[in-house]
Scaffold this active site. Sequence first.
Site, short mmCIF file in Angstrom:
data_model
loop_
_atom_site.label_atom_id
_atom_site.label_comp_id
_atom_site.label_asym_id
_atom_site.label_seq_id
_atom_site.Cartn_x
_atom_site.Cartn_y
_atom_site.Cartn_z
N HIS A 32 0.84 -1.19 0.00
CA HIS A 32 0.00 0.00 0.00
C HIS A 32 0.88 1.25 0.00
CE1 HIS A 32 -2.37 -3.29 1.67
NE2 HIS A 32 -3.46 -2.64 1.30
N HIS A 72 -1.84 -0.99 7.21
CA HIS A 72 -1.57 -1.35 5.82
C HIS A 72 -0.46 -0.47 5.23
CE1 HIS A 72 -4.81 1.67 5.84
NE2 HIS A 72 -4.18 2.18 4.79
N GLY A 120 -3.15 -3.77 11.72
CA GLY A 120 -3.68 -4.21 10.43
C GLY A 120 -5.19 -4.29 10.50
N LEU A 122 -8.22 -2.81 11.28
CA LEU A 122 -8.36 -1.37 11.50
C LEU A 122 -9.12 -1.05 12.78
CD1 LEU A 122 -8.99 -0.19 7.83
CD2 LEU A 122 -6.89 -0.03 9.18
N ASP A 161 -9.29 6.83 7.73
CA ASP A 161 -10.74 6.73 7.67
C ASP A 161 -11.24 5.35 8.10
OD1 ASP A 161 -11.46 9.35 6.62
OD2 ASP A 161 -10.47 8.73 4.79
N HIS A 266 -4.09 3.37 -3.42
CA HIS A 266 -4.22 2.86 -2.05
C HIS A 266 -3.46 1.54 -1.87
CE1 HIS A 266 -6.18 1.80 1.81
NE2 HIS A 266 -6.18 0.57 1.31
N ARG A 365 -17.68 -18.55 39.02
CA ARG A 365 -17.47 -17.10 38.96
C ARG A 365 -17.21 -16.55 40.37
NH1 ARG A 365 -23.24 -13.88 38.51
NH2 ARG A 365 -24.46 -15.30 39.82
N GLU A 418 -17.14 -4.46 24.84
CA GLU A 418 -16.34 -5.68 24.93
C GLU A 418 -15.11 -5.64 24.02
OE1 GLU A 418 -20.62 -6.65 25.90
OE2 GLU A 418 -19.58 -5.61 24.26
N HIS A 480 -28.26 -15.28 25.25
CA HIS A 480 -27.21 -15.18 26.25
C HIS A 480 -26.56 -16.52 26.58
CE1 HIS A 480 -28.86 -11.23 26.65
NE2 HIS A 480 -28.16 -10.92 27.73
#
Length: 669
Positions: A32, A72, A120, A122, A161, A266, A365, A418, A480
């Site tokens: 690129h 990139h 990489g 994005l 972008d 690009h 937990r 998350e 869930h």
Amino acid sequence: MKNSFPLPSRASCANALRMLAVDAVQQANSGHPGMPMGMADIAEALWRHQLRHDPADPNWLDRDRFVLSNGHGSMLLYALLHLSGYDLPIAELKRFRQLHSRTPGHPEVGVTPGVETTTGPLGQGIANAVGMALAEKLLAEEFNRPGHAVIAHRTYAFLGDGCLMEGISHEACSLAGTWKLNKLVAFYDDNGISIDGDVKGWFGDDTPGRFEAYGWTVLREVDGHDFAELDRAIAAAHASDKPVLVCCRTTIGKGSPNRAGTAKVHGEALGAAEIELTRAALGWTAAPFEVPTDVQLAWSARERGAALSGAWRERFAAYAQAYPELAAELLRRCDRNAPLSAATQAALARACEAAEARAAAVATRKASQDVLQEVAPATPELLGGSADLTGSNLTDWKGHRPLKGTATGNHVHYGVREFGMAAIMNGVALHGGYRPFGGTFLAFSDYARNGVRMAALMQLPVVHVYTHDSIGLGEDGPTHQPVEHASSLRLIPGLDVWRPADATETAVAWREALRRPDGPSALLLSRQALPHAGDGRPRLDDIARGAYVLRRPEGERVALLASGSEVGVALAAAALLAAAGIPARVVSMPCMDVFERQHADWRDSVIPRHLPRLAVEAGSTGLWWKYVGESGDVIGIDRFGESAPAGELFKLFGITAEAVAERAHALLS
């Protein structure tokens, strides 16, 4: 030693970056070139005049961090590292994107000296940068003392972008503003072009307004090709008390007469004819992969870098003399390969022994929180958190200090983010000084998955706490209830997935996750209480091997394999089988990944081939067939769940002691 060459123009220095990128992409016929050509002037303004780094010591503790989120454009970073004086010779640039080169297609931490994170995918780079800036701020607050600012660096990121279109940029950058991470400066390559062309048709956001709403300082409409404007923008960024977004208007592929400003530049090599036109347009007369001596000397950061790192070492020596214990602790915590402190190891031992001695039924937990209650006060590097589920994940402990609004504390409320949480934790781990962990429901690991994958790819010691690990969560229903998630996570190379059967296995899972310096771990924990699985025999070391024999009766005729909540089911089924005159071995497999790393003799001793084998897990069955063979059987769930109380669901899906005993009978017959 000063050189006798006249100082080259800043444009010539930037053009060196452009042409190295052009030549490398052309030779590889892959890559690129557009972004490196468009951001070269910004890179010159930052790297030659502001970035505090030492090419001879890429891991100097108080160096500035630089993240190429739009990874990139990796040739921009490789050109910067080469010209600055890192151990990245021109021969490696000529091997861009080739097998075993130090210049892979996207930057990879641990492969190329000076690369801080693998980018990489994005958006994840800027999220990593948020994590790095958070770690810097927390470490500075914890370790700096009046007159001794030994942690005082900045984190810079380049992004485009694509990074801003990815939702993770919203998650992470919103938190950066809330935390007031004023040492974070991001340069937005606002060139208006993505792979499909002009972005106006699909990216109409008011990006400056968006970041101002996050609580960032935004520098609008900076000419990304005007060095004086860039210098002023960086000075203004350094003066801000908030994170800063520098919006740089640029031309993608700048310098290419026919491709600048187009999507064509690009991700494609320019081609020989266009390269010659570009050389002429830039006034660049050097041959491919050659940089004029005066430009090379102007770029070298070795002398300045040695002075910067040397001055810091002098400051650190004074700090160590004044605060020897703090200095030693800071160095230990920033060394990923350093063993856990004696206090942490002792706390882990107490947690394991207490869980085994207690021999009580408990949700894993809650058992996890019990471990944290013992270990966290002895382990100041632990930086916990949850994605708005602290009371359900139980990732907090008595005496924890919440991080809310400002960067203080040791427990992070990430909000419902998350993916952002996973990538920020990666940045924290990359920076050093903290061992991050974060929690959410197992079903929502899908949101975070690519961040988890990147942690495995980068071999980061991050811990993911995933609770509500099966249909055992009950009435919340199939949205869930995780079905495929345990197997899906187990498919990620390098991720240790622990699904403990009781409090003891949970404590050992935490112990092994914290001991591990070279990769992430995931703890899959139950909502419902699980019975104690031990029978009084020592088993801590066996658990740490990933799978072990829980019951081994004389004359055994069948082996029952299980993980997590289904281990109790297997034990109860074995009792039913014993009453029917069929002795059954019971194998608990809390971590397939660790088990696979054991010697073949151990694996065969735990799961003997001469016995018929039946596996049971409340999830996808596919991975278990490896352990039971074609003549074995697997009880699991290969469809989505239902909304009902947990007990009814286990009966519906045939995950009961009676159903397992019946399938074992059928297997033997």
